[in-house]
Motif scaffolding. Structure first.
Motif, PDB file in Angstrom:
ATOM      1  N   THR A  64      -7.091 -40.417   6.752  1.00 26.79           N
ATOM      2  CA  THR A  64      -7.149 -41.800   7.308  1.00 26.79           C
ATOM      3  C   THR A  64      -6.079 -42.277   7.703  1.00 26.79           C
ATOM      4  O   THR A  64      -5.568 -43.450   7.432  1.00 26.79           O
ATOM      5  N   LEU A  65      -5.067 -41.364   8.563  1.00 26.29           N
ATOM      6  CA  LEU A  65      -3.905 -41.789   8.959  1.00 26.29           C
ATOM      7  C   LEU A  65      -3.900 -42.520  10.238  1.00 26.29           C
ATOM      8  O   LEU A  65      -4.887 -41.980  11.501  1.00 26.29           O
ATOM      9  N   VAL A  66      -3.553 -43.589  10.521  1.00 17.28           N
ATOM     10  CA  VAL A  66      -3.737 -44.432  11.721  1.00 17.28           C
ATOM     11  C   VAL A  66      -2.438 -44.433  12.560  1.00 17.28           C
ATOM     12  O   VAL A  66      -2.496 -44.700  13.731  1.00 17.28           O
ATOM     13  N   ASP A  67      -1.383 -44.078  11.984  1.00 21.11           N
ATOM     14  CA  ASP A  67      -0.224 -43.756  12.776  1.00 21.11           C
ATOM     15  C   ASP A  67      -0.416 -42.514  13.668  1.00 21.11           C
ATOM     16  O   ASP A  67      -0.333 -41.548  13.123  1.00 21.11           O
ATOM     17  N   VAL A  68      -0.279 -43.030  15.021  1.00 16.00           N
ATOM     18  CA  VAL A  68      -0.342 -41.672  15.906  1.00 16.00           C
ATOM     19  C   VAL A  68       0.690 -40.607  15.774  1.00 16.00           C
ATOM     20  O   VAL A  68       0.229 -39.398  15.799  1.00 16.00           O
ATOM     21  N   ALA A  69       1.891 -41.124  15.679  1.00 19.13           N
ATOM     22  CA  ALA A  69       2.606 -39.941  15.581  1.00 19.13           C
ATOM     23  C   ALA A  69       2.720 -39.261  14.484  1.00 19.13           C
ATOM     24  O   ALA A  69       2.801 -37.872  14.379  1.00 19.13           O
ATOM     25  N   VAL A  70       2.749 -39.690  13.110  1.00 13.55           N
ATOM     26  CA  VAL A  70       2.565 -39.267  12.107  1.00 13.55           C
ATOM     27  C   VAL A  70       1.094 -38.185  11.854  1.00 13.55           C
ATOM     28  O   VAL A  70       1.334 -37.179  11.567  1.00 13.55           O
ATOM     29  N   ARG A  71       0.205 -38.848  12.381  1.00  8.73           N
ATOM     30  CA  ARG A  71      -1.076 -37.971  12.451  1.00  8.73           C
ATOM     31  C   ARG A  71      -1.017 -36.832  13.445  1.00  8.73           C
ATOM     32  O   ARG A  71      -1.625 -35.713  13.190  1.00  8.73           O
ATOM     33  N   GLY A  72      -0.408 -37.114  14.518  1.00  9.07           N
ATOM     34  CA  GLY A  72      -0.221 -36.045  15.350  1.00  9.07           C
ATOM     35  C   GLY A  72       0.556 -34.768  15.093  1.00  9.07           C
ATOM     36  O   GLY A  72       0.212 -33.701  15.087  1.00  9.07           O
ATOM     37  N   VAL A  73       1.597 -34.971  13.965  1.00  4.37           N
ATOM     38  CA  VAL A  73       2.282 -33.968  13.433  1.00  4.37           C
ATOM     39  C   VAL A  73       1.201 -33.016  12.577  1.00  4.37           C
ATOM     40  O   VAL A  73       1.467 -31.759  12.409  1.00  4.37           O
ATOM     41  N   LEU A  74       0.740 -33.706  11.807  1.00  3.48           N
ATOM     42  CA  LEU A  74      -0.574 -33.007  10.685  1.00  3.48           C
ATOM     43  C   LEU A  74      -1.651 -32.468  11.601  1.00  3.48           C
ATOM     44  O   LEU A  74      -1.890 -31.361  11.069  1.00  3.48           O
ATOM     45  N   GLU A  75      -2.061 -32.956  12.614  1.00  4.03           N
ATOM     46  CA  GLU A  75      -3.123 -32.454  13.462  1.00  4.03           C
ATOM     47  C   GLU A  75      -2.606 -31.052  14.034  1.00  4.03           C
ATOM     48  O   GLU A  75      -3.348 -30.128  14.084  1.00  4.03           O
ATOM     49  N   GLU A  76      -1.301 -31.140  14.700  1.00  2.00           N
ATOM     50  CA  GLU A  76      -0.826 -29.892  15.204  1.00  2.00           C
ATOM     51  C   GLU A  76      -0.634 -28.905  14.107  1.00  2.00           C
ATOM     52  O   GLU A  76      -0.996 -27.547  14.271  1.00  2.00           O
ATOM     53  N   ILE A  86     -10.219 -33.281  10.031  1.00  2.00           N
ATOM     54  CA  ILE A  86     -11.172 -34.407  10.028  1.00  2.00           C
ATOM     55  C   ILE A  86     -10.772 -35.478   9.888  1.00  2.00           C
ATOM     56  O   ILE A  86     -10.400 -36.052   8.832  1.00  2.00           O
ATOM     57  N   PRO A  87     -10.222 -36.401  11.023  1.00  2.00           N
ATOM     58  CA  PRO A  87      -9.775 -38.056  10.923  1.00  2.00           C
ATOM     59  C   PRO A  87     -11.247 -38.719  10.699  1.00  2.00           C
ATOM     60  O   PRO A  87     -12.026 -39.023  11.804  1.00  2.00           O
ATOM     61  N   VAL A  88     -11.507 -39.199   9.422  1.00  2.00           N
ATOM     62  CA  VAL A  88     -12.719 -39.857   8.914  1.00  2.00           C
ATOM     63  C   VAL A  88     -13.079 -41.315   9.657  1.00  2.00           C
ATOM     64  O   VAL A  88     -14.170 -41.522   9.967  1.00  2.00           O
ATOM     65  N   LEU A  89     -12.004 -41.837  10.083  1.00  2.44           N
ATOM     66  CA  LEU A  89     -12.206 -42.865  10.613  1.00  2.44           C
ATOM     67  C   LEU A  89     -12.445 -43.106  12.227  1.00  2.44           C
ATOM     68  O   LEU A  89     -12.824 -44.103  12.623  1.00  2.44           O
ATOM     69  N   ASP A  90     -12.111 -42.028  12.772  1.00  2.00           N
ATOM     70  CA  ASP A  90     -12.302 -41.989  14.181  1.00  2.00           C
ATOM     71  C   ASP A  90     -13.545 -42.569  14.741  1.00  2.00           C
ATOM     72  O   ASP A  90     -13.494 -43.172  15.847  1.00  2.00           O
ATOM     73  N   PRO A  91     -14.703 -41.788  14.260  1.00  2.00           N
ATOM     74  CA  PRO A  91     -16.209 -42.220  15.108  1.00  2.00           C
ATOM     75  C   PRO A  91     -16.320 -43.464  15.074  1.00  2.00           C
ATOM     76  O   PRO A  91     -16.604 -44.088  15.971  1.00  2.00           O
ATOM     77  N   VAL A  92     -15.999 -44.245  13.841  1.00  2.00           N
ATOM     78  CA  VAL A  92     -16.203 -45.668  13.730  1.00  2.00           C
ATOM     79  C   VAL A  92     -15.189 -46.513  14.552  1.00  2.00           C
ATOM     80  O   VAL A  92     -15.793 -47.470  15.388  1.00  2.00           O
ATOM     81  N   MET A  93     -14.044 -46.223  14.412  1.00  2.00           N
ATOM     82  CA  MET A  93     -12.887 -47.141  15.271  1.00  2.00           C
ATOM     83  C   MET A  93     -13.290 -46.889  16.799  1.00  2.00           C
ATOM     84  O   MET A  93     -13.057 -47.720  17.516  1.00  2.00           O
ATOM     85  N   GLY A  94     -13.762 -45.587  17.227  1.00  2.00           N
ATOM     86  CA  GLY A  94     -14.087 -45.603  18.575  1.00  2.00           C
ATOM     87  C   GLY A  94     -15.172 -46.170  19.149  1.00  2.00           C
ATOM     88  O   GLY A  94     -15.265 -46.884  20.182  1.00  2.00           O
TER      89      GLY A  94
END
Length: 275
Positions: A64-76, A86-94
């Motif tokens: 549930t990371l919302v900071d784009v830069a921090v999350r990007g590092v983890l995702e990569e 799995i970013p669990v908030l994305d479907p709801v936020m989108g």
């Protein structure tokens, strides 16, 4: 597969992602989840420690990371390790962003900021603690909800759960031969809810309680016949006052509280002339 590693990553307390995982995992019988919790992850150094932990125990990553830069590092990193991310908030936020035609604020921990709602919850907790187990019943009109029931019907934990949702609660224990205080007999503003439980289940719980306290398990407090009479008497009381009843025999604290919250909504609507 009968076990797996789950890495829960949050930029706040982890309450949201933990609740999501708990709700999902109970649907898979016989699966043991080795849960790795990574909370307050908000910097490059912190996310690198998370990545090292995932490398040591590869498994599904839910975040549930919302900071784009921090999350990007983890995702990569997850993509490189070939583990599910799995970013669990994305479907709801989108969905919300699309419906509202607005951008969200990527502020870690924003839901825990000390706003008016936060302080209302603190007030509710303090009120509920002060009005536990029949205390300060002269001020019962200041409550949002009053919970009434015989001993061991989960009055206190239910009230504390509701208080954490911002409800000022009081609870009153029904004792055989002891009349209700006049303040409760004549209560007008709060919603009063009666809690009940199957007499056999209640008798067993009371026996276990007495055993834990090294008291006589055969006392009237736990005798089935006495408990059955108590429950029947309480139900008559609830009916006489027109108080709604919630049977907690097979309900968790959360389920009972959800029912009470629904009843409270109906109660408020009626008071406000909307129902």
């Amino acid at each position: 597969m009968d076990s797996l590693h789950l890495h829960l990553v949050s930029d706040a307390t982890g309450e949201t992602v933990t609740s999501v995982v708990r709700a999902c995992m109970v649907q898979f019988e016989g699966i043991h989840a080795n849960q790795h919790n990574w909370w307050l992850v908000r910097s490059q150094g912190q996310v690198e420690r998370v990545i090292a932990g995932i490398e040591a125990n590869p498994g599904i990553v839910l975040c549930t990371l919302v900071d784009v830069a921090v999350r990007g590092v983890l995702e990569e990193a997850c993509r490189h390790m070939r583990v599910p991310f799995i970013p669990v908030l994305d479907p709801v936020m989108g969905a919300l962003a699309g419906y509202l035609n607005a951008e969200s604020h990527a502020t870690p921990g924003r839901q825990y900021q000390m706003d008016a709602e936060y302080f209302a919850r603190i007030d509710a907790m303090q009120f509920t603690l002060a009005h536990d187990d029949g205390q300060l019943m002269d001020h019962v009109e200041d409550a949002d909800i009053v919970v009434v029931g015989v001993s061991r019907t989960s009055k206190t934990p239910t009230c504390m759960y509701l208080a954490n949702r911002g409800m000022k609660c009081a609870n009153y224990p029904l004792v055989p031969g002891v009349p209700l205080p006049k303040s409760l007999e004549n209560v007008r503003t709060p919603l009063v809810v009666g809690l009940t439980k199957d007499p056999k289940s209640l008798s067993d719980i009371r026996r276990a309680r007495l055993r834990f306290l090294n008291h006589d398990e055969e006392s009237e407090y736990a005798q089935f016949e006495k408990v059955r009479d108590e429950v029947a008497s309480a139900r008559k009381l609830f009916t006489r006052h027109g108080w709604p009843v919630v049977d907690v025999t097979r309900r968790s604290i959360e389920e009972a509280s959800a029912t009470i919250m629904q009843l409270y909504g109906q109660h408020k609507a009626k008071q406000d002339g909307k129902a």
